[in-house]
Design an enzyme around this catalytic site. Structure first.
Site, PDB file in Angstrom:
ATOM      1  N   LYS A 172       0.826  -1.212   0.000  1.00  0.00           N
ATOM      2  CA  LYS A 172       0.000   0.000   0.000  1.00  0.00           C
ATOM      3  C   LYS A 172       0.860   1.261   0.000  1.00  0.00           C
ATOM      4  CE  LYS A 172      -3.376   2.897   0.381  1.00  0.00           C
ATOM      5  NZ  LYS A 172      -4.255   3.016   1.536  1.00  0.00           N
ATOM      6  N   LYS A 241       0.962  11.689   5.502  1.00  0.00           N
ATOM      7  CA  LYS A 241       1.212  10.599   6.453  1.00  0.00           C
ATOM      8  C   LYS A 241       1.667   9.333   5.725  1.00  0.00           C
ATOM      9  CE  LYS A 241      -1.980   7.901   7.650  1.00  0.00           C
ATOM     10  NZ  LYS A 241      -2.510   6.553   7.277  1.00  0.00           N
TER      11      LYS A 241
END
Length: 303
Positions: A172, A241
């Site tokens: 991811k 993030k």
């Protein structure tokens, strides 16, 4: 054999539509979120509300979570009122983006209570969550994957990354880095072309007919930049993030990422200019400010 009961923790932009799809598919679902309005919407569809993550895990054998940060995931999974203390739970499916180190820590903690951790971050944005077309990057024991497969297919396309905890998270992170890098450079190119006198729609038509086609030119720019809505559905803070997590892992592995580091700088500057909650397509606005030009508004064309 009876159908297991399910739990869902985290009913945000991604979590709520995923949970809704499970309820609409006929699965018994117990939910928890601090947002009462989101809980109410799921209850109206037939879900049951729980007071905390532990209570979810008291009532569900398989618990899903879709949460914003690694710290929150660890608290929900392993904290004082966490899933780990549930009486019924045997599988914890984390749909969040946390990085492989958090995935490994959660898996190790849950293993002490014989709960299997499934590392299952998703890609495809809010639209993919609504449509059930998300890419699901799954890492867990093969037998658990086979058990979960029909349920995961309700929310997207499962892709098995391996059995080791953290492999789904690594997949991811690199996926998101590629995606946001494509967005950043496509925004730069679009602004440059407009300043030179090119029509932005013509530019996208050329990009998408040739070798420059990517997820930004095919989807993000026509949907959120040309109409100047900047509402693709992913905040600058969350994108930053994810990018930081990826670069931290790369550094720990000794893999240099100079391009990724530049993209992180662009995201930092976008956040500073427009705020944490600004959509990450606002990168365009940052480049426009520097270039002294604005991409003209075009009506949204879904085709």
């Amino acid at each position: 054999m009876s159908t297991p009961k399910f739990g869902f923790i985290g009913l945000g932009t991604m979590g709520e539509p995923m949970a809704r799809r499970l309820v609409q598919a006929g699965y018994a679902l117990t939910v928890f979120d601090l947002n009462e309005a989101a809980v109410d919407r799921l209850q109206a569809l037939g879900a049951t509300h729980a007071a905390d993550p532990k209570t979810v895990a008291d009532n569900a054998e398989i618990v899903f979570a879709s949460l914003p940060t690694p710290d929150i995931v660890q608290k929900v999974a392993l904290g004082d009122a966490g899933v780990i203390h549930g009486d019924k739970v045997r599988v914890f499916v984390d749909l969040s983006t946390t990085g492989p180190r958090t995935a490994k820590a959660v898996a190790t903690g849950l293993q002490s209570k014989n709960v299997v951790a499934v590392d299952c971050p998703v890609s495809g944005g809010a639209a993919g969550a609504e449509k059930g077309t998300l890419a699901l990057m799954v890492a867990c024991p093969n037998a658990t994957y086979e058990e979960l497969l029909p349920i995961l297919k309700c929310i997207g396309k499962p892709l098995f990354c391996g059995e080791a905890p953290g492999l789904g998270q690594t997949m991811k992170l690199v996926n998101n880095l590629v995606s946001v890098t494509a967005l950043a450079v496509s925004c730069e190119a679009l602004v440059m072309g407009v300043k030179a006198g090119l029509d932005p729609q013509v530019m996208l038509d050329v990009f998408n007919a040739g070798s420059a086609r990517n997820s930004a030119t095919a989807d993000k720019l026509p949907r959120a930049v040309l109409p100047r809505t900047f509402d693709f559905g992913f905040t600058t803070a969350l994108s930053l993030k994810d990018t930081r997590l990826c670069l931290d892992e790369a550094e720990a592995m000794g893999v240099p990422m100079p391009v990724g580091s530049s993209v992180r700088q662009v995201l930092n500057m976008t956040r500073a200019a427009f705020g944490d909650n600004a959509d990450f397509t606002r990168i365009t606005c940052l480049i426009e400010q520097w270039a002294g030009v604005e991409v003209p508004t075009r009506p949204h064309n879904p085709n």
